[in-house]
Write a protein that holds these residues in place. Structure first.
Motif, mmCIF file in Angstrom:
data_model
loop_
_atom_site.group_PDB
_atom_site.id
_atom_site.type_symbol
_atom_site.label_atom_id
_atom_site.label_comp_id
_atom_site.label_asym_id
_atom_site.label_seq_id
_atom_site.Cartn_x
_atom_site.Cartn_y
_atom_site.Cartn_z
ATOM 1 N N PRO A 1 57.464 -14.964 104.562
ATOM 2 C CA PRO A 1 58.419 -15.712 105.187
ATOM 3 C C PRO A 1 57.868 -17.196 105.383
ATOM 4 O O PRO A 1 58.762 -18.035 105.354
ATOM 5 C CB PRO A 1 58.241 -14.937 106.676
ATOM 6 N N LEU A 2 56.510 -17.258 105.482
ATOM 7 C CA LEU A 2 56.059 -18.729 105.428
ATOM 8 C C LEU A 2 56.410 -19.607 104.090
ATOM 9 O O LEU A 2 56.859 -20.668 104.237
ATOM 10 C CB LEU A 2 54.587 -18.820 105.634
ATOM 11 N N TYR A 3 56.195 -18.864 102.830
ATOM 12 C CA TYR A 3 56.616 -19.773 101.726
ATOM 13 C C TYR A 3 58.149 -19.929 101.563
ATOM 14 O O TYR A 3 58.579 -20.915 101.134
ATOM 15 C CB TYR A 3 56.050 -19.215 100.390
ATOM 16 N N VAL A 4 58.910 -18.881 101.893
ATOM 17 C CA VAL A 4 60.448 -18.970 102.055
ATOM 18 C C VAL A 4 60.719 -20.183 103.032
ATOM 19 O O VAL A 4 61.430 -21.075 102.544
ATOM 20 C CB VAL A 4 61.253 -17.634 102.507
ATOM 21 N N GLN A 5 60.165 -20.352 103.974
ATOM 22 C CA GLN A 5 60.722 -21.330 105.035
ATOM 23 C C GLN A 5 60.055 -22.719 104.380
ATOM 24 O O GLN A 5 60.930 -23.735 104.223
ATOM 25 C CB GLN A 5 59.828 -21.045 106.222
ATOM 26 N N GLY B 1 65.341 -19.907 106.363
ATOM 27 C CA GLY B 1 65.286 -18.368 105.984
ATOM 28 C C GLY B 1 64.167 -17.614 106.303
ATOM 29 O O GLY B 1 64.045 -16.399 105.920
ATOM 30 N N GLY B 2 63.099 -18.510 106.699
ATOM 31 C CA GLY B 2 61.708 -17.664 107.087
ATOM 32 C C GLY B 2 61.855 -16.631 108.254
ATOM 33 O O GLY B 2 61.193 -15.537 107.799
ATOM 34 N N MET B 3 62.730 -16.640 109.108
ATOM 35 C CA MET B 3 62.849 -15.622 110.175
ATOM 36 C C MET B 3 63.515 -14.148 109.358
ATOM 37 O O MET B 3 63.034 -13.354 109.663
ATOM 38 C CB MET B 3 63.369 -16.103 111.307
ATOM 39 N N ALA B 4 64.458 -14.550 108.647
ATOM 40 C CA ALA B 4 65.223 -13.507 107.816
ATOM 41 C C ALA B 4 63.989 -12.714 106.883
ATOM 42 O O ALA B 4 64.145 -11.655 106.742
ATOM 43 C CB ALA B 4 66.448 -13.992 107.115
ATOM 44 N N ALA B 5 63.386 -13.650 106.263
ATOM 45 C CA ALA B 5 62.385 -12.966 105.375
ATOM 46 C C ALA B 5 61.410 -11.940 105.978
ATOM 47 O O ALA B 5 60.993 -11.253 105.301
ATOM 48 C CB ALA B 5 61.779 -14.198 104.562
ATOM 49 N N MET B 6 61.271 -12.145 107.289
ATOM 50 C CA MET B 6 60.329 -11.100 107.760
ATOM 51 C C MET B 6 60.925 -9.757 107.841
ATOM 52 O O MET B 6 60.053 -8.756 108.095
ATOM 53 C CB MET B 6 60.302 -11.666 109.304
ATOM 54 N N LEU C 1 65.915 -5.715 99.072
ATOM 55 C CA LEU C 1 66.110 -6.193 100.301
ATOM 56 C C LEU C 1 66.429 -7.835 100.307
ATOM 57 O O LEU C 1 66.957 -8.415 100.897
ATOM 58 C CB LEU C 1 64.977 -5.592 101.580
ATOM 59 N N ALA C 2 65.221 -8.267 99.659
ATOM 60 C CA ALA C 2 65.221 -9.974 99.640
ATOM 61 C C ALA C 2 66.282 -10.353 98.783
ATOM 62 O O ALA C 2 66.993 -11.374 98.955
ATOM 63 C CB ALA C 2 63.826 -10.271 98.773
ATOM 64 N N LEU C 3 66.813 -9.246 97.633
ATOM 65 C CA LEU C 3 67.950 -10.160 96.961
ATOM 66 C C LEU C 3 68.957 -10.019 97.911
ATOM 67 O O LEU C 3 69.943 -10.963 97.722
ATOM 68 C CB LEU C 3 68.155 -8.927 95.753
ATOM 69 N N SER C 4 69.427 -8.988 98.834
ATOM 70 C CA SER C 4 70.379 -9.075 99.737
ATOM 71 C C SER C 4 70.281 -10.261 100.686
ATOM 72 O O SER C 4 71.401 -10.730 101.080
ATOM 73 C CB SER C 4 70.250 -7.884 100.666
ATOM 74 N N LEU C 5 69.235 -10.554 101.107
ATOM 75 C CA LEU C 5 69.047 -11.769 101.912
ATOM 76 C C LEU C 5 69.470 -13.136 101.435
ATOM 77 O O LEU C 5 69.824 -13.804 102.187
ATOM 78 C CB LEU C 5 67.466 -11.574 102.671
ATOM 79 N N PRO D 1 74.998 -13.687 99.444
ATOM 80 C CA PRO D 1 73.571 -13.350 100.293
ATOM 81 C C PRO D 1 73.629 -13.507 101.729
ATOM 82 O O PRO D 1 74.693 -14.262 102.388
ATOM 83 C CB PRO D 1 72.762 -14.627 99.825
ATOM 84 N N ILE D 2 73.101 -12.797 102.580
ATOM 85 C CA ILE D 2 73.245 -12.756 104.108
ATOM 86 C C ILE D 2 72.804 -13.966 104.694
ATOM 87 O O ILE D 2 73.107 -14.505 105.351
ATOM 88 C CB ILE D 2 72.465 -11.458 104.620
ATOM 89 N N VAL D 3 71.775 -14.635 103.864
ATOM 90 C CA VAL D 3 71.149 -16.131 104.373
ATOM 91 C C VAL D 3 71.567 -17.082 103.296
ATOM 92 O O VAL D 3 71.018 -17.035 102.182
ATOM 93 C CB VAL D 3 69.624 -16.075 104.587
#
Length: 192
Positions: free
Chosen positions: A41-45, A51-56, A93-97, A148-150
């Motif tokens: 999540p940190l590197y996504v953000q 998107g860091g919160m969603a990546a959690m 899951l990450a692909l969906s996000l 994507p969700i995000v």
């Protein structure tokens, strides 16, 4: 202080240890992935700017990576299967996000490679089942989730794609190096 680190490292080695070299290789990859998941999540953000919160949500797979060595003590094949299965779940899951533009399908490549490396010739039904599951899961996610969700901007998705490409490549290299040492079965013979 160093003595504490040494004891801690020794505990991790004992946790990953198993008489079967394929289990040991699988355990090490599973533990390395589990230890890196909190950083995702940190590197996504940082890279995408959001998107860091969603990546959690990808942390949902962490216990499955972390528990693979425990399961392998009871059932070697199932413990080894947990590694690519958890990876497939995490990737989908990450692909969906974040969508395909962010390069998340790239993480299915290490999962498919693991499906081949984690099992011996007489266990190929495990490999085939995991590959089929990855393909079916990918088709379902792509078919069900048009967007994507995000949502990410085009530049954020491109930046995340580059980082994910490097991460997936590094994971493939790590898998190759780790499994190259697992060339013998527990009885000392080369796997078939």
């Amino acid at each position: 202080m160093m003595d504490r680190w040494g004891r801690g490292w020794h505990r991790v080695q004992r946790f990953a240890d198993h008489p079967d070299p394929l289990v040991v290789a699988s355990n090490w990859i599973a533990l390395i992935v589990a230890s890196n998941q909190p950083l995702y999540p940190l590197y996504v953000q940082w890279v995408a700017g959001g998107g860091g919160m969603a990546a959690m949500l990808t942390w949902l797979s962490t216990p499955f990576f972390a528990c693979a060595p425990i399961v392998a003590r009871r059932n070697s094949a199932l413990g080894r299967a947990m590694l690519p299965l958890a990876g497939i779940f995490n990737s989908l899951l990450a692909l969906s996000l974040f969508g395909a533009d962010a390069g998340l399908t790239l993480f299915l490549a290490p999962c498919l490679v693991l499906a081949g490396l984690c099992f011996r010739t007489d266990e190929r039904s495990w490999s085939y089942g995991i590959v089929a599951l990855a393909i079916a899961g990918y088709a379902c996610v792509v078919g069900l989730i048009g967007q994507p969700i995000v949502p990410l901007t085009q530049s954020a998705a491109a930046a995340l794609y580059e980082v994910n490409l490097i991460s997936a490549a590094c994971l493939l290299i790590l898998i190759g190096m780790t499994f190259s040492g697992a060339t013998k079965s527990p009885d000392g013979h080369r796997p078939g």
